[in-house]
Write a protein that holds these residues in place. Sequence first.
Motif, short mmCIF file in Angstrom:
data_model
loop_
_atom_site.label_atom_id
_atom_site.label_comp_id
_atom_site.label_asym_id
_atom_site.label_seq_id
_atom_site.Cartn_x
_atom_site.Cartn_y
_atom_site.Cartn_z
N GLY A 26 6.93 61.83 47.74
CA GLY A 26 7.80 62.67 48.56
C GLY A 26 8.75 63.48 47.71
O GLY A 26 8.96 64.68 47.95
N PHE A 27 9.32 62.84 46.70
CA PHE A 27 10.24 63.54 45.80
C PHE A 27 9.52 64.70 45.11
O PHE A 27 9.99 65.84 45.14
N ALA A 28 8.36 64.40 44.52
CA ALA A 28 7.59 65.44 43.82
C ALA A 28 7.27 66.57 44.79
O ALA A 28 7.39 67.76 44.45
N MET A 29 6.86 66.19 46.00
CA MET A 29 6.43 67.19 46.98
C MET A 29 7.57 68.16 47.33
O MET A 29 7.35 69.38 47.36
N VAL A 30 8.76 67.63 47.56
CA VAL A 30 9.87 68.50 47.98
C VAL A 30 10.23 69.50 46.87
O VAL A 30 10.36 70.70 47.11
N ILE A 31 10.35 69.00 45.65
CA ILE A 31 10.72 69.89 44.54
C ILE A 31 9.61 70.92 44.31
O ILE A 31 9.87 72.12 44.19
N LEU A 32 8.36 70.45 44.26
CA LEU A 32 7.27 71.37 43.93
C LEU A 32 7.03 72.35 45.06
O LEU A 32 6.64 73.50 44.82
N SER A 33 7.28 71.93 46.29
CA SER A 33 7.14 72.84 47.41
C SER A 33 8.11 74.01 47.27
O SER A 33 7.74 75.18 47.46
N ALA A 34 9.37 73.69 46.89
CA ALA A 34 10.35 74.76 46.68
C ALA A 34 9.90 75.66 45.53
O ALA A 34 10.03 76.88 45.60
N ALA A 35 9.34 75.04 44.47
CA ALA A 35 8.91 75.83 43.32
C ALA A 35 7.75 76.75 43.69
O ALA A 35 7.71 77.92 43.30
N ILE A 36 6.78 76.22 44.46
CA ILE A 36 5.61 77.02 44.85
C ILE A 36 6.05 78.23 45.67
O ILE A 36 5.58 79.35 45.47
N LYS A 37 7.02 78.00 46.56
CA LYS A 37 7.51 79.11 47.37
C LYS A 37 8.25 80.13 46.52
O LYS A 37 8.41 81.29 46.92
N GLY A 38 8.73 79.69 45.36
CA GLY A 38 9.47 80.60 44.49
C GLY A 38 8.57 81.46 43.62
O GLY A 38 9.04 82.39 42.98
N VAL A 39 7.27 81.13 43.57
CA VAL A 39 6.35 81.96 42.78
C VAL A 39 6.22 83.32 43.47
O VAL A 39 5.93 83.39 44.65
N PRO A 40 6.45 84.41 42.72
CA PRO A 40 6.44 85.73 43.35
C PRO A 40 5.13 86.02 44.05
O PRO A 40 4.05 85.80 43.49
N ALA A 47 1.95 69.57 48.69
CA ALA A 47 2.82 70.74 48.83
C ALA A 47 1.99 72.01 48.96
O ALA A 47 2.31 72.90 49.75
N ALA A 48 0.89 72.09 48.19
CA ALA A 48 0.04 73.28 48.26
C ALA A 48 -0.70 73.33 49.59
O ALA A 48 -0.82 74.38 50.21
N PHE A 49 -1.19 72.17 50.05
CA PHE A 49 -1.94 72.13 51.31
C PHE A 49 -1.08 72.57 52.49
O PHE A 49 -1.55 73.30 53.36
N ILE A 50 0.16 72.10 52.52
CA ILE A 50 0.96 72.36 53.72
C ILE A 50 1.74 73.65 53.60
O ILE A 50 2.41 74.06 54.53
N ASP A 51 1.65 74.33 52.43
CA ASP A 51 2.43 75.54 52.24
C ASP A 51 2.06 76.56 53.31
O ASP A 51 0.90 76.92 53.47
N LYS A 52 3.07 77.02 54.01
CA LYS A 52 2.92 78.04 55.06
C LYS A 52 2.04 77.59 56.22
O LYS A 52 1.58 78.41 57.00
N SER A 53 1.74 76.32 56.33
CA SER A 53 0.93 75.88 57.48
C SER A 53 1.85 75.60 58.66
O SER A 53 3.06 75.50 58.52
N ARG A 54 1.24 75.48 59.82
CA ARG A 54 2.05 75.22 61.01
C ARG A 54 2.58 73.79 60.94
O ARG A 54 1.91 72.89 60.47
N GLY A 55 3.81 73.59 61.39
CA GLY A 55 4.39 72.25 61.38
C GLY A 55 4.68 71.74 59.99
O GLY A 55 4.64 70.54 59.73
N GLU A 56 4.97 72.66 59.08
CA GLU A 56 5.22 72.27 57.69
C GLU A 56 6.36 71.27 57.59
O GLU A 56 6.31 70.31 56.83
N LYS A 57 7.40 71.50 58.40
CA LYS A 57 8.58 70.63 58.32
C LYS A 57 8.24 69.20 58.68
O LYS A 57 8.68 68.25 58.04
N ILE A 58 7.42 69.04 59.74
CA ILE A 58 7.06 67.69 60.17
C ILE A 58 6.19 67.03 59.10
O ILE A 58 6.40 65.87 58.73
N PHE A 59 5.23 67.79 58.58
CA PHE A 59 4.39 67.27 57.51
C PHE A 59 5.23 66.77 56.35
O PHE A 59 5.00 65.70 55.79
N LYS A 60 6.22 67.57 56.00
CA LYS A 60 7.09 67.21 54.88
C LYS A 60 7.85 65.93 55.18
O LYS A 60 7.90 65.02 54.36
N ALA A 61 8.43 65.87 56.37
CA ALA A 61 9.25 64.71 56.72
C ALA A 61 8.44 63.42 56.65
O ALA A 61 8.94 62.39 56.20
#
Lengths: 326, 377
Positions: free
Chosen positions: B257-271, B174-188
């Motif tokens: 995958g489960f951990a990644m999706v939740i933590l990705s949302a959390a990381i984006k929520g950090v101010p 989640a940290a690696f792909i945060d804000k990277s190009r093609g994040e959605k595909i990486f996630k999927a």
Amino acid sequence: MSAVTPIDLPIDRSTEKQLARGEAKIEGSTAARRTKRRLTSRSATIAALIIAILWTTPTLGLLISSLRPAKEVATTGWWTIFSNWGFTFDNYVQVLAAGNTQLTMSEAFLNSIAITLPATVIPLVIASLAAYAFAWIDFKGKDWVFIGVFALQIVPLQMALVPLLSLFSRGITIGGVQLFSGLNQGTSYSQVWIAHTIFALPLAIFLLHNFVSEIPRELIEAARVDGAGHGQIFFRIILPLTMPAIAAFGIFQFLWVWNDLLVALVFADGTVAPITKLLAEVTGKYGQEWHLLTAGAFIAIVIPLVVFFALQRYFVRGLLAGSTKG
Amino acid sequence: MSQFLGWIATLPAWLQIILVIAAFLAVIGLLLFFIEIAPRTGRRYTAVRLAVCVLVPLIAMLILGSVIWAALIAAVLGGLFFLLDYRSRQGAGYLFQLVGFLAPAVILLAIGLIYPTIGTTIQAFQDNRSRNFVGLDNFIWIFTQPYGIRVVVNTIVWVLIVPTLSTIFGLAYAAFIDKSRGEKIFKALVFMPMAISFVGASIIWKFVYDAKPVGQEQIGLLNQIVVWFGGEPVYWLQNSPWNTFFLIVVLIWIQTGFAMVILSAAIKGVPAEQLEAAELDGTNAWQRFMNVTVPGIRSSLIVVLTTISIASLKVFDIVRTMTAGTNETSVIANEMYTQWKGFETGRSAAFAVVLFLLVMPIIIYNARQIKKQREIR
């Protein structure tokens, strides 16, 4: 049971907000995100790429193998596909007609659909009724009953299976009086429908309650002033407004039931067995006939994959459903 | 109902789907209709309420196949309920509506979860015929047999390894792909295994682990890699204790995958301000991640860890499909099923109770952790 679980544990307010913020960013426009400075370094991207490849390769191998001729699958690795070229749908034709003595893979596939659809619709409707009552009808001890329903989530399925099965087959008799005679057919879907419905209820009620209780009070009071009773309020206001939540949970329930093995092993015997059960069975029987196993496995996972890729957005939203409401 | 369900079972599957869903929705529609008219005053509505209160239990009992006088008792109870409802302080029809909304769920939960849970708990203290009480014998059997201990130990190994590794992989990814190009595909790509059933995943990985004798060409990817490096093919799923770890890999593959999706949302929520402030202080990316991001998403991490822990405690399908518990890979959920199939209902129930007792502390820990955090803020 499948792997997908929405957050079903209580979460504190600030985490809730944090996740909601993150989710909003995920769903935000991509254009806004591009303007942001990229924070990831090149090595991070490479590491991500490696993980992504590691995670995808096994599934890719399955898909390629299922399309190769039986002889090739048994003697050469799927990664040699270019030097041992071959492509066929025979495996699929063959595996759809294969199976055990009672049913073929294609029948099991049909069984999976017949089990999954009612087992998705029924719990959702019953749970939304209950969720409405917990959110909008006041009664004594409401909080305690609701906590009780929530607490039922921690009861593992395993605790309930065997007594429920004997209830279905033998009924309830109290002091020689038959209160319920049992369903007494081994070959109908009814047992597995009811079992899935019951096992889905605690989580469904809890999640839907979160959404139903977020509906503005004014809306409901306005309807009441206009002369609507609880029945109409539920049907005309609650149902349409919570449809996104119901849909999100519906996807989960669909995948759970479709991917379930344990409940099927106990409640769906003989000719009503779903594809997961038949597949688990033939894994032992076909041991080394990988062309059949790979094709069979792909048939079993294709529907969840289609659902997943088509509804990915709702899927992720549903996963965060317990934490981010509305 | 038995007859109805029995008749339905003789129809083609697709017709069954339509009929059952239609019949169910019709019943619910009728229920909502009665709920709607319940609070209305006037003799006509009172009569309708009375009729429903008496007839519904009567008919329900009859179609469930009980004897006639049990059904009559149910009807009388329905009549009493009508009186209670009629004299309700919130006005006639109030209780009627409440019960209409809640009864389907509460009745199903009572017969499908509460009653069986009590039943299983009692069975755990009985012999394999469920006739005589044997005290703690079943539990003693589990915890004194080397085999039973092995099952419990395996389960604990699952619970220790799967949540930790899935969360670490998920967080890193989640940290690696945060804000990277093609994040959605990486996630999927990493998230995809979650849509696959455990049975499907087991077959996928069994294929990866497949081994051919020395000299033959390998068709399992893992052994091919071993051979490429000059090793001899290994039968991954046969050699204890390492075979358990190869089963664990499958669940990690799914849960990351489960951990990644939740933590990705959390990381984006950090101010973003916090991260920028840390950057101004001259920290590097790793320090920012460990000192700002990770503490910031602490409670999400706990949620992910507990959710995956519970999933790994209950793991069944993977073990069942890949090894069926042979070669010392069995876990509690699998053993519970195996013992039941072997007509050892007492031991089976005892395993279920042990599982329940293991799940409980995780939930309690989670609840307390959240309470503590609420107090801090």
